[in-house]
Write a protein that holds these residues in place. Structure first.
Motif, PDB file in Angstrom:
ATOM      1  N   VAL A  61      69.495  -4.445 -39.817  1.00  0.00           N
ATOM      2  CA  VAL A  61      68.318  -5.214 -40.261  1.00  0.00           C
ATOM      3  C   VAL A  61      67.129  -4.277 -40.462  1.00  0.00           C
ATOM      4  O   VAL A  61      66.398  -4.379 -41.454  1.00  0.00           O
ATOM      5  N   LEU A  62      66.928  -3.362 -39.517  1.00  0.00           N
ATOM      6  CA  LEU A  62      65.805  -2.429 -39.610  1.00  0.00           C
ATOM      7  C   LEU A  62      65.894  -1.576 -40.870  1.00  0.00           C
ATOM      8  O   LEU A  62      64.889  -1.329 -41.542  1.00  0.00           O
ATOM      9  N   VAL A  63      67.099  -1.130 -41.190  1.00  0.00           N
ATOM     10  CA  VAL A  63      67.277  -0.298 -42.383  1.00  0.00           C
ATOM     11  C   VAL A  63      67.125  -1.137 -43.649  1.00  0.00           C
ATOM     12  O   VAL A  63      66.423  -0.740 -44.591  1.00  0.00           O
ATOM     13  N   TYR A  64      67.753  -2.301 -43.663  1.00  0.00           N
ATOM     14  CA  TYR A  64      67.734  -3.133 -44.873  1.00  0.00           C
ATOM     15  C   TYR A  64      66.317  -3.614 -45.191  1.00  0.00           C
ATOM     16  O   TYR A  64      65.906  -3.636 -46.362  1.00  0.00           O
ATOM     17  N   PHE A  65      65.581  -4.004 -44.160  1.00  0.00           N
ATOM     18  CA  PHE A  65      64.236  -4.555 -44.368  1.00  0.00           C
ATOM     19  C   PHE A  65      63.152  -3.525 -44.020  1.00  0.00           C
ATOM     20  O   PHE A  65      62.038  -3.902 -43.644  1.00  0.00           O
ATOM     21  N   PHE A  66      63.470  -2.237 -44.151  1.00  0.00           N
ATOM     22  CA  PHE A  66      62.540  -1.193 -43.739  1.00  0.00           C
ATOM     23  C   PHE A  66      61.170  -1.335 -44.414  1.00  0.00           C
ATOM     24  O   PHE A  66      60.120  -1.238 -43.754  1.00  0.00           O
ATOM     25  N   ARG A  67      61.153  -1.567 -45.706  1.00  0.00           N
ATOM     26  CA  ARG A  67      59.876  -1.671 -46.421  1.00  0.00           C
ATOM     27  C   ARG A  67      59.069  -2.876 -45.946  1.00  0.00           C
ATOM     28  O   ARG A  67      57.839  -2.795 -45.796  1.00  0.00           O
ATOM     29  N   ASP A  68      59.739  -3.997 -45.729  1.00  0.00           N
ATOM     30  CA  ASP A  68      59.038  -5.182 -45.243  1.00  0.00           C
ATOM     31  C   ASP A  68      58.454  -4.929 -43.851  1.00  0.00           C
ATOM     32  O   ASP A  68      57.311  -5.304 -43.556  1.00  0.00           O
ATOM     33  N   ILE A  69      59.256  -4.294 -42.997  1.00  0.00           N
ATOM     34  CA  ILE A  69      58.810  -4.035 -41.627  1.00  0.00           C
ATOM     35  C   ILE A  69      57.614  -3.099 -41.624  1.00  0.00           C
ATOM     36  O   ILE A  69      56.639  -3.311 -40.887  1.00  0.00           O
ATOM     37  N   TRP A  72      53.103 -13.698 -35.277  1.00  0.00           N
ATOM     38  CA  TRP A  72      53.947 -14.891 -35.103  1.00  0.00           C
ATOM     39  C   TRP A  72      55.344 -14.505 -34.634  1.00  0.00           C
ATOM     40  O   TRP A  72      55.941 -15.212 -33.812  1.00  0.00           O
ATOM     41  N   VAL A  73      55.882 -13.407 -35.159  1.00  0.00           N
ATOM     42  CA  VAL A  73      57.204 -12.946 -34.712  1.00  0.00           C
ATOM     43  C   VAL A  73      57.160 -12.604 -33.228  1.00  0.00           C
ATOM     44  O   VAL A  73      58.084 -12.935 -32.472  1.00  0.00           O
ATOM     45  N   ILE A  74      56.075 -11.964 -32.796  1.00  0.00           N
ATOM     46  CA  ILE A  74      55.922 -11.624 -31.381  1.00  0.00           C
ATOM     47  C   ILE A  74      55.831 -12.893 -30.536  1.00  0.00           C
ATOM     48  O   ILE A  74      56.538 -13.044 -29.521  1.00  0.00           O
ATOM     49  N   PHE A  75      54.967 -13.825 -30.938  1.00  0.00           N
ATOM     50  CA  PHE A  75      54.796 -15.066 -30.182  1.00  0.00           C
ATOM     51  C   PHE A  75      56.101 -15.864 -30.130  1.00  0.00           C
ATOM     52  O   PHE A  75      56.463 -16.433 -29.091  1.00  0.00           O
ATOM     53  N   ALA A  76      56.808 -15.909 -31.264  1.00  0.00           N
ATOM     54  CA  ALA A  76      58.016 -16.738 -31.372  1.00  0.00           C
ATOM     55  C   ALA A  76      59.183 -16.165 -30.581  1.00  0.00           C
ATOM     56  O   ALA A  76      60.189 -16.857 -30.381  1.00  0.00           O
ATOM     57  N   THR A  77      59.051 -14.925 -30.123  1.00  0.00           N
ATOM     58  CA  THR A  77      60.108 -14.318 -29.321  1.00  0.00           C
ATOM     59  C   THR A  77      59.976 -14.679 -27.843  1.00  0.00           C
ATOM     60  O   THR A  77      60.958 -14.629 -27.093  1.00  0.00           O
ATOM     61  N   VAL A  78      58.781 -15.068 -27.429  1.00  0.00           N
ATOM     62  CA  VAL A  78      58.525 -15.359 -26.010  1.00  0.00           C
ATOM     63  C   VAL A  78      59.442 -16.455 -25.454  1.00  0.00           C
ATOM     64  O   VAL A  78      60.008 -16.294 -24.358  1.00  0.00           O
ATOM     65  N   SER A  93      65.302 -11.969 -35.398  1.00  0.00           N
ATOM     66  CA  SER A  93      66.452 -11.410 -34.687  1.00  0.00           C
ATOM     67  C   SER A  93      66.156 -10.032 -34.111  1.00  0.00           C
ATOM     68  O   SER A  93      66.777  -9.618 -33.127  1.00  0.00           O
ATOM     69  N   ILE A  94      65.223  -9.311 -34.694  1.00  0.00           N
ATOM     70  CA  ILE A  94      64.981  -7.922 -34.296  1.00  0.00           C
ATOM     71  C   ILE A  94      64.545  -7.804 -32.834  1.00  0.00           C
ATOM     72  O   ILE A  94      65.213  -7.130 -32.039  1.00  0.00           O
ATOM     73  N   PRO A  95      63.452  -8.459 -32.417  1.00  0.00           N
ATOM     74  CA  PRO A  95      63.066  -8.314 -31.005  1.00  0.00           C
ATOM     75  C   PRO A  95      64.027  -9.017 -30.056  1.00  0.00           C
ATOM     76  O   PRO A  95      64.309  -8.511 -28.962  1.00  0.00           O
ATOM     77  N   ALA A  96      64.566 -10.170 -30.455  1.00  0.00           N
ATOM     78  CA  ALA A  96      65.435 -10.944 -29.567  1.00  0.00           C
ATOM     79  C   ALA A  96      66.729 -10.199 -29.256  1.00  0.00           C
ATOM     80  O   ALA A  96      67.114 -10.050 -28.083  1.00  0.00           O
ATOM     81  N   LEU A  97      67.413  -9.713 -30.274  1.00  0.00           N
ATOM     82  CA  LEU A  97      68.701  -9.077 -30.055  1.00  0.00           C
ATOM     83  C   LEU A  97      68.562  -7.654 -29.525  1.00  0.00           C
ATOM     84  O   LEU A  97      69.405  -7.188 -28.753  1.00  0.00           O
TER      85      LEU A  97
END
Length: 276
Positions: free
Chosen positions: A59-67, A94-100, A199-203
């Motif tokens: 995911v990190l590689v595929y979405f590198f530009r977005d990240i 929001w991604v950070i908050f939604a991982t809590v 999925s990035i922070p959760a997994l």
């Protein structure tokens, strides 16, 4: 406990199913059952969580530009108040908050996750129940909003839905998150991309947390490494395929597949071919 050949098989299963809405955990447990690996052993649970890191790397590689775009917007917003109105800055928070919610649930329910819920009976039931949710999302989701129209409530609800997959292996993290996004009115591509980013922070967190159980429980480092690399390669191809697929198709094929697998698994358990 897990040899190189088994780690390759499990890596393929992980990479292929992590982001498809069919439940990677469920398929891993089924594969482990056929390979004669105890599905509820803590080292095995740890192994499956660690090789997920390979899928996350994809995911990190595929979405590198977005990240990079989100990270840059987040950084600008930290130092420049006017930049805090950018959607990318808000989205990063929001991604950070939604991982809590899933972090809290993971810590609270560890005994259940590694105990009674780590069962193929649960996997079979969750595959079928999750199919009903996906069907409803496909049927009733309006698909009116794009990724740029995502809101904090969208992210929080989608992020919280990951708890279903955490507690009920077979439900599918991607199936739960994508379905929730669809029910919130996001289009399929926006819901799927949001699922990927969450999925990035959760997994990653789950993989790091379980590393001690995997290595300390008797799994050699080499099988862990092989399974992780294989999952990365297969997951990258899976991500590319899924994003193209959802742009023009419903999830009906996945719903049918999940029901068939769930029923077949129940049959194998009832007849004693697989141990729960």
């Amino acid at each position: 406990m897990i040899d190189i050949g088994q780690s390759v098989i499990l890596g393929v299963v992980e990479g292929l199913t992590e982001f498809l809405p069919v439940s990677s955990t469920g398929h891993l447990k089924i594969a482990e059952g056929f390979l004669g690996i105890p599905v509820d052993d803590q080292a095995v649970v740890g192994f499956t969580a660690v090789i997920q890191v390979g899928a996350i790397a994809a995911v990190l590689v595929y979405f590198f530009r977005d990240i990079i775009r989100f990270a840059a917007a987040w950084g600008r917003g930290l130092v420049r108040p006017e930049a805090r109105q950018e959607h990318d800055y808000k989205f990063a928070w929001w991604v950070i908050f939604a991982t809590v919610p899933i972090v809290v649930a993971g810590l609270l329910f560890q005994p259940l996750i590694k105990g009674p819920l780590a069962s193929l009976w649960v996997v079979a039931g969750s595959l079928i129940a999750g199919s009903a949710v996906m069907w409803a999302a496909d049927r009733f989701g309006t698909g009116e909003r794009r990724e740029a129209e995502t809101t904090l409530p969208d992210a929080m609800l989608v992020g919280s839905s990951q708890i279903l997959a955490l507690l009920f292996p077979g439900f599918s993290r991607s199936g739960a998150t994508i379905s929730t996004g669809l029910l919130r009115g996001l289009d399929r591509v926006a819901a799927t991309r949001l699922s990927f980013f969450l999925s990035i922070p959760a997994l990653t967190g789950a993989g790091v947390y379980e590393l001690k159980d995997a290595v300390g429980g008797g799994v050699d480092v080499l099988p862990l490494l092989v399974g992780t690399v294989v999952s990365f390669v297969v997951a990258y191809a899976s991500i590319a395929w899924l994003l193209k697929f959802v742009a023009g198709h419903t999830f009906t094929a996945f719903v049918i597949y999940r029901v068939v697998v769930g029923i077949a698994l129940l049959g194998l358990l009832v007849t004693g071919v697989l141990n729960p």
